[in-house]
Design a protein around this motif. Structure first.
Motif, short mmCIF file in Angstrom:
data_model
loop_
_atom_site.label_atom_id
_atom_site.label_comp_id
_atom_site.label_asym_id
_atom_site.label_seq_id
_atom_site.Cartn_x
_atom_site.Cartn_y
_atom_site.Cartn_z
N GLY A 93 0.77 -1.24 0.00
CA GLY A 93 0.00 0.00 0.00
C GLY A 93 0.80 1.28 0.00
N GLU A 94 2.11 1.21 -0.22
CA GLU A 94 2.94 2.42 -0.23
C GLU A 94 2.95 3.09 -1.60
OE1 GLU A 94 4.36 3.76 2.30
OE2 GLU A 94 4.41 2.20 3.82
N VAL A 95 2.69 2.31 -2.63
CA VAL A 95 2.82 2.78 -4.01
C VAL A 95 1.62 2.28 -4.81
CG1 VAL A 95 4.18 2.47 -6.14
CG2 VAL A 95 5.34 2.94 -3.97
N ILE A 96 1.18 3.09 -5.76
CA ILE A 96 0.13 2.66 -6.69
C ILE A 96 0.74 2.53 -8.08
CG2 ILE A 96 -1.76 3.68 -5.38
CD1 ILE A 96 -1.72 6.03 -7.31
N ARG A 97 0.14 1.68 -8.91
CA ARG A 97 0.64 1.54 -10.27
C ARG A 97 -0.44 1.95 -11.26
NH1 ARG A 97 1.33 -4.85 -11.83
NH2 ARG A 97 -0.85 -5.48 -11.62
N ILE A 98 0.00 2.54 -12.37
CA ILE A 98 -0.88 3.14 -13.36
C ILE A 98 -0.38 2.73 -14.73
CG2 ILE A 98 -1.77 5.34 -14.26
CD1 ILE A 98 -0.79 6.55 -11.51
N ARG A 99 -1.30 2.39 -15.63
CA ARG A 99 -0.89 2.06 -16.98
C ARG A 99 -0.43 3.31 -17.72
NH1 ARG A 99 0.63 -2.95 -18.61
NH2 ARG A 99 -0.97 -4.52 -18.19
N GLN A 100 0.73 3.22 -18.36
CA GLN A 100 1.22 4.32 -19.19
C GLN A 100 0.29 4.50 -20.38
OE1 GLN A 100 5.51 4.63 -20.07
NE2 GLN A 100 4.92 4.51 -22.21
N PRO A 101 -0.04 5.75 -20.75
CA PRO A 101 -0.88 5.95 -21.93
C PRO A 101 -0.27 5.28 -23.15
CG PRO A 101 -0.62 8.00 -20.71
CD PRO A 101 0.32 7.00 -20.09
N ARG A 102 -1.11 4.67 -23.95
CA ARG A 102 -0.64 3.96 -25.14
C ARG A 102 -0.07 4.95 -26.15
NH1 ARG A 102 -1.70 -1.04 -27.16
NH2 ARG A 102 -3.32 -1.39 -25.58
N ASP A 103 1.16 4.69 -26.62
CA ASP A 103 1.77 5.56 -27.64
C ASP A 103 2.39 4.74 -28.76
OD1 ASP A 103 3.91 4.46 -26.35
OD2 ASP A 103 4.86 6.37 -25.81
N GLY A 104 1.93 3.54 -28.96
CA GLY A 104 2.46 2.70 -30.03
C GLY A 104 1.92 1.29 -29.89
N ARG A 105 2.59 0.34 -30.53
CA ARG A 105 2.16 -1.05 -30.46
C ARG A 105 2.54 -1.67 -29.12
NH1 ARG A 105 3.78 -3.58 -36.41
NH2 ARG A 105 2.40 -2.24 -37.66
N GLY A 106 1.89 -2.79 -28.84
CA GLY A 106 2.23 -3.52 -27.63
C GLY A 106 1.46 -3.02 -26.42
N ARG A 107 1.58 -3.79 -25.35
CA ARG A 107 0.89 -3.44 -24.12
C ARG A 107 1.60 -2.28 -23.43
NH1 ARG A 107 -0.09 -8.13 -19.84
NH2 ARG A 107 -1.46 -8.81 -21.55
N PRO A 108 0.87 -1.25 -23.00
CA PRO A 108 1.51 -0.13 -22.30
C PRO A 108 2.18 -0.60 -21.01
CG PRO A 108 -0.73 0.43 -22.96
CD PRO A 108 -0.57 -1.04 -23.19
N ALA A 109 3.29 0.02 -20.68
CA ALA A 109 4.03 -0.35 -19.47
C ALA A 109 3.33 0.19 -18.23
CB ALA A 109 5.45 0.20 -19.54
N TRP A 110 3.69 -0.37 -17.08
CA TRP A 110 3.21 0.15 -15.81
C TRP A 110 4.08 1.32 -15.36
CZ3 TRP A 110 -1.38 -1.02 -14.11
CH2 TRP A 110 -1.94 -2.28 -14.34
N LEU A 111 3.45 2.32 -14.79
CA LEU A 111 4.14 3.42 -14.13
C LEU A 111 3.75 3.38 -12.65
CD1 LEU A 111 3.50 6.32 -16.69
CD2 LEU A 111 5.48 4.79 -16.55
N TYR A 112 4.62 3.96 -11.81
CA TYR A 112 4.42 3.84 -10.36
C TYR A 112 4.48 5.22 -9.70
CZ TYR A 112 5.22 -1.01 -11.47
OH TYR A 112 5.12 -2.26 -12.03
N GLN A 113 3.67 5.38 -8.66
CA GLN A 113 3.60 6.66 -7.95
C GLN A 113 3.40 6.40 -6.46
OE1 GLN A 113 0.31 9.31 -9.06
NE2 GLN A 113 1.75 11.01 -8.99
N ALA A 114 4.17 7.11 -5.64
CA ALA A 114 4.02 6.97 -4.20
C ALA A 114 2.70 7.59 -3.74
CB ALA A 114 5.19 7.63 -3.48
N ARG A 115 2.10 6.98 -2.75
CA ARG A 115 0.90 7.56 -2.16
C ARG A 115 1.28 8.78 -1.33
NH1 ARG A 115 -3.61 4.35 -2.55
NH2 ARG A 115 -3.26 2.16 -3.09
N GLY A 116 0.33 9.70 -1.16
CA GLY A 116 0.58 10.86 -0.32
C GLY A 116 0.77 12.12 -1.14
#
Length: 213
Positions: free
Chosen positions: A52-75
């Motif tokens: 629960g310290e960090v949340i993950r968010i899908r990177q906006p799609r900018d090409g082929r393939g599955r978008p990568a995960w991005l991470y952000q600290a809570r708070g």
């Protein structure tokens, strides 16, 4: 085998790096910032997400393939995060521009500097040395973790980058924004016409800035 204390320190370093970012960050950018292998960073981030310290968010799609995960600290975001976030947004926008990207990025950095100078004021005793000190102080306030080297403080090592994800994706654009900002800040504080130089990721977890000839 890594010790329990070493693993804990690694997680703390990754969490600290994320807390200093106004925007979500990918694994590769975090690995650069913390001087760790991407697989190690991925393990540490997954643990932080699970606890629960960090949340993950899908990177906006900018090409082929599955978008990568991005991470952000809570708070809350870091202090001055709104200014850094603006610079990051400019970098992403300029990357897709059809104009002279470097010139536009430098100009954007100078506009950012004007806003920062208007908010912070200028040094009461303008001179090249005072301008360098003021610039380093400002970059510290913005979260770059600067340390100076040499007798004249011309060389600055930046130990953190608040624009980490954008810098990892578009280093030329982000560096040009930074150079425009630094150049204008130096000039506003008596530094005279200067051509600062910035070497991104000059060593694991740091960039190198030179404030003059």
């Amino acid at each position: 085998m890594r010790s329990a204390s070493g693993v804990a320190r690694g997680r703390a370093a990754v969490l600290d790096a994320l807390r200093r970012q106004p925007d979500p960050v990918g694994i590769d950018a975090l690995a650069h910032a913390t001087a760790r292998h991407p697989n190690t960073v991925r393990e540490q981030v997954n643990w932080l997400v699970a606890h629960g310290e960090v949340i993950r968010i899908r990177q906006p799609r900018d090409g082929r393939g599955r978008p990568a995960w991005l991470y952000q600290a809570r708070g809350p975001r870091p202090a001055d995060g709104e200014y850094v976030e603006l610079a990051a947004a400019l970098a992403w926008q300029l990357q897709d521009s059809e104009a002279d990207t470097r010139a536009e990025a430098m100009a954007a950095g100078r506009r950012w500097a004007a806003d920062l100078v208007d908010r912070k004021g200028v040094t009461p005793d303008p001179s090249p040395a005072a301008a360098r000190r003021w610039t380093v102080e400002l970059m510290d306030e913005l979260g770059y973790g600067p340390t100076t080297e040499g007798p004249d403080d011309l060389d600055v090592v930046l130990h953190r980058c608040p624009l980490l994800q954008a810098a990892h994706r578009f280093p030329d654009v982000v560096c040009a924004v930074h150079l425009g900002m630094v150049q204008a800040v130096l000039e506003s504080n008596g530094g005279g016409p200067v051509e600062p130089q910035l070497t991104p990721f000059s060593a694991p977890g740091e960039c190198r800035l030179r404030l003059g000839a």
